[in-house]
Enzyme design. Structure first.
Site, mmCIF file in Angstrom:
data_model
loop_
_atom_site.group_PDB
_atom_site.id
_atom_site.type_symbol
_atom_site.label_atom_id
_atom_site.label_comp_id
_atom_site.label_asym_id
_atom_site.label_seq_id
_atom_site.Cartn_x
_atom_site.Cartn_y
_atom_site.Cartn_z
ATOM 1 N N SER A 1 0.848 -1.204 0.000
ATOM 2 C CA SER A 1 0.000 0.000 0.000
ATOM 3 C C SER A 1 0.877 1.245 0.000
ATOM 4 O O SER A 1 1.984 1.230 0.550
ATOM 5 C CB SER A 1 -0.897 0.034 1.241
ATOM 6 O OG SER A 1 -1.562 1.273 1.338
ATOM 7 N N TYR B 1 -2.044 -0.907 10.318
ATOM 8 C CA TYR B 1 -2.125 -1.139 8.867
ATOM 9 C C TYR B 1 -0.890 -0.570 8.160
ATOM 10 O O TYR B 1 -0.253 -1.244 7.340
ATOM 11 C CB TYR B 1 -3.402 -0.495 8.322
ATOM 12 C CG TYR B 1 -3.581 -0.663 6.831
ATOM 13 C CD1 TYR B 1 -4.066 -1.848 6.300
ATOM 14 C CD2 TYR B 1 -3.253 0.373 5.952
ATOM 15 C CE1 TYR B 1 -4.235 -2.000 4.928
ATOM 16 C CE2 TYR B 1 -3.412 0.222 4.584
ATOM 17 C CZ TYR B 1 -3.901 -0.967 4.083
ATOM 18 O OH TYR B 1 -4.054 -1.120 2.722
HETATM 19 P P1 NAP Z 1 -11.625 -5.372 0.698
HETATM 20 O O1 NAP Z 1 -12.628 -4.921 -0.289
HETATM 21 O O2 NAP Z 1 -11.919 -5.233 2.147
HETATM 22 O O3 NAP Z 1 -11.256 -6.903 0.352
HETATM 23 C C1 NAP Z 1 -10.448 -7.646 1.201
HETATM 24 C C2 NAP Z 1 -10.457 -9.095 0.742
HETATM 25 O O4 NAP Z 1 -9.670 -9.865 1.664
HETATM 26 C C3 NAP Z 1 -11.842 -9.697 0.729
HETATM 27 O O5 NAP Z 1 -11.943 -10.643 -0.311
HETATM 28 C C4 NAP Z 1 -11.929 -10.396 2.083
HETATM 29 O O6 NAP Z 1 -12.918 -11.393 2.040
HETATM 30 C C5 NAP Z 1 -10.489 -10.919 2.218
HETATM 31 N N1 NAP Z 1 -10.074 -11.166 3.585
HETATM 32 C C6 NAP Z 1 -10.070 -10.301 4.628
HETATM 33 N N2 NAP Z 1 -9.659 -10.908 5.756
HETATM 34 C C7 NAP Z 1 -9.380 -12.192 5.402
HETATM 35 C C8 NAP Z 1 -8.935 -13.330 6.125
HETATM 36 N N3 NAP Z 1 -8.713 -13.294 7.447
HETATM 37 N N4 NAP Z 1 -8.745 -14.491 5.453
HETATM 38 C C9 NAP Z 1 -9.011 -14.564 4.106
HETATM 39 N N5 NAP Z 1 -9.448 -13.525 3.394
HETATM 40 C C10 NAP Z 1 -9.628 -12.357 4.030
HETATM 41 O O7 NAP Z 1 -10.242 -4.617 0.503
HETATM 42 P P2 NAP Z 1 -9.458 -4.113 -0.801
HETATM 43 O O8 NAP Z 1 -9.490 -2.649 -0.773
HETATM 44 O O9 NAP Z 1 -9.888 -4.853 -1.991
HETATM 45 O O10 NAP Z 1 -7.991 -4.570 -0.381
HETATM 46 C C11 NAP Z 1 -7.274 -5.622 -1.026
HETATM 47 C C12 NAP Z 1 -5.799 -5.415 -0.733
HETATM 48 O O11 NAP Z 1 -5.400 -4.155 -1.281
HETATM 49 C C13 NAP Z 1 -5.476 -5.350 0.755
HETATM 50 O O12 NAP Z 1 -4.241 -5.980 0.999
HETATM 51 C C14 NAP Z 1 -5.387 -3.858 1.021
HETATM 52 O O13 NAP Z 1 -4.572 -3.576 2.130
HETATM 53 C C15 NAP Z 1 -4.754 -3.380 -0.282
HETATM 54 N N6 NAP Z 1 -4.949 -1.947 -0.564
HETATM 55 C C16 NAP Z 1 -6.171 -1.431 -0.853
HETATM 56 C C17 NAP Z 1 -6.302 -0.065 -1.163
HETATM 57 C C18 NAP Z 1 -7.604 0.558 -1.561
HETATM 58 O O14 NAP Z 1 -7.626 1.772 -1.839
HETATM 59 N N7 NAP Z 1 -8.678 -0.151 -1.630
HETATM 60 C C19 NAP Z 1 -5.162 0.750 -1.123
HETATM 61 C C20 NAP Z 1 -3.932 0.183 -0.802
HETATM 62 C C21 NAP Z 1 -3.831 -1.178 -0.547
HETATM 63 P P3 NAP Z 1 -13.678 -11.995 3.367
HETATM 64 O O15 NAP Z 1 -14.194 -10.832 4.145
HETATM 65 O O16 NAP Z 1 -14.747 -12.886 2.816
HETATM 66 O O17 NAP Z 1 -12.659 -12.778 4.090
#
Ligand code: NAP
Length: 258
Positions: free
Chosen positions: A148, A162
Site C-alpha cells: 500500500s 495497517y
Molecule cells: P476489501 O474490499 O476489504 O477486500 C479484502 C479481501 O480480503 C476480501 O476478499 C476479504 O474477504 C479478504 N479477507 C479479509 N480478511 C481475510 C482473512 N482473514 N482471510 C481470508 N481472506 C480475508 O479490501 P481491498 O481494498 O480490496 O484490499 C485488497 C488489498 O489491497 C489489501 O491488501 C489492502 O490492504 C490493499 N490496498 C487497498 C487499497 C484501496 O484503496 N482499496 C489501497 C492500498 C492497498 P472476506 O471478508 O470474505 O474474508
C-alpha cells in the site's frame, strides 16, 4: 514481441479474490485465459465471485480464513490439488483497523499483522513446492504481494497497525525476493493508492468525501480494475520476468505528491 503480456494457461491463486482489488485482479487473469483460484473467508461470497468470473473463463473458489494456521494450511493444500504447478501467487487479502492513537487496541495489531504480514509469509512458504514446479529461468514463478502507499508515506488516517503492516509487506517482499531468486521465483509488491473498495468505503462514501480524496491524487481520479489488473498481468507475463524485489506504486502519483 508478440505475446509479451500473455498469461494464458497460467495457474494463479488470488487471496481475497472475492471482492475489491482481489476480484479486479482475478477477473483480469481469468479474462486473459489463466486458471484462477480465488479465496476469502466467506464461502458464499467466494462462490458468487466464482460464478461471476466463470462467465469469462476458468475460476475456482476455495474459502479459507488466513488469520488461522488451519486456514492457511487448507488453502495451500486445496491449491496444491488444483494446481500442482503454480505460476502466480497473488497475496492480496488484507485487513485494516482505525482508532485514535490513545485508544488503539493491541488486538488491532494482532489481527492486522496476522493477515497482512504473517499469512503472506506462511502461504508463500507453504506453496513453495508448487511454485518450484512452475519456475524456470525463462519463465519464473511469480509472487505478487499487495502492499500500500500507506506503507510508503504517512497516511492521514489513524491506521497505525495497517501502515506498519504494509511497510512490513514491502520489506518482506525484498527479503523473500533475495531468498528465492536463485530458484527462479520472483517476488514483487504492488503498492495501490486509492481504489474504491469496501475497505475504502468509509472514506469515499459520499460525493464530497470522494472529491476531497481524489483532489489529493495528482492524476485526479481513483484507481480502476484496468490499472491494478494491468500491473499484475505485466508482472506475471514475459514482460515482467526480469523484475524481482520491486515495490511498484499504482497510485496516480500520490507517493510523489508535493
Ligand atoms: P476489501 O474490499 O476489504 O477486500 C479484502 C479481501 O480480503 C476480501 O476478499 C476479504 O474477504 C479478504 N479477507 C479479509 N480478511 C481475510 C482473512 N482473514 N482471510 C481470508 N481472506 C480475508 O479490501 P481491498 O481494498 O480490496 O484490499 C485488497 C488489498 O489491497 C489489501 O491488501 C489492502 O490492504 C490493499 N490496498 C487497498 C487499497 C484501496 O484503496 N482499496 C489501497 C492500498 C492497498 P472476506 O471478508 O470474505 O474474508
Amino acid at each position: 514481441m508478440r505475446g509479451l503480456f500473455d498469461v494464458a494457461g497460467k495457474n494463479v491463486l488470488v487471496t481475497g479474490g472475492s471482492r475489491g482489488i482481489g476480484l479486479m485482479i482475478a477477473r483480469g487473469f481469468v479474462e486473459a485465459g489463466a486458471t484462477v483460484i480465488i479465496s476469502s473467508r466467506k464461502a458464499d461470497v467466494c462462490k458468487e465471485a466464482e460464478t461471476e468470473l466463470s462467465r469469462f473463463g476458468t475460476c475456482i473458489a476455495h474459502a479459507a480464513d488466513l488469520a488461522t494456521d488451519e486456514g492457511i494450511d487448507s488453502l495451500a493444500d486445496g491449491t496444491a490439488q488444483i494446481a500442482p504447478s503454480l505460476d502466480v501467487l497473488v497475496n492480496n487479502a488484507g485487513a485494516t483497523w482505525g482508532a485514535p492513537i490513545g485508544e488503539f487496541p493491541g488486538g488491532g495489531f494482532d489481527k492486522v499483522m496476522g493477515v497482512n504480514v504473517k499469512a503472506v509469509f506462511l502461504l508463500t512458504q507453504k506453496l513453495l513446492p508448487q511454485l518450484r514446479v512452475a519456475a524456470s529461468a525463462e519463465d519464473p514463478a511469480r509472487v505478487i504481494n499487495i502492499g500500500s502507499i500507506d506503507g510508503l508515506r504517512v497516511s492521514s488516517a489513524d491506521n497505525f497497525s495497517y501502515a506498519a503492516s504494509k511497510a512490513a509487506v514491502h520489506m518482506l517482499t525484498r527479503q523473500t525476493a533475495a531468498a528465492l531468486a536463485a530458484e527462479h521465483i520472483t517476488v514483487n509488491a504492488i503498492a495501490p493508492g486509492l481504489f474504491p473498495t469496501k475497505m475504502m468505503a468509509h472514506a469515499l462514501d459520499d460525493d464530497a468525501a470522494r472529491r476531497r480524496m481524489t483532489d489529493k491524487v495528482p492524476l485526479h481520479r481513483t484507481g480502476t480494475p484496468e490499472d491494478i489488473a494491468g500491473t499484475a498481468l505485466f508482472l506475471s507475463s514475459r514482460a515482467g520476468a526480469y523484475l524481482t524485489g520491486a515495490v511498484i506504486p499504482v497510485d496516480g502519483g500520490v507517493s510523489v505528491a508535493k
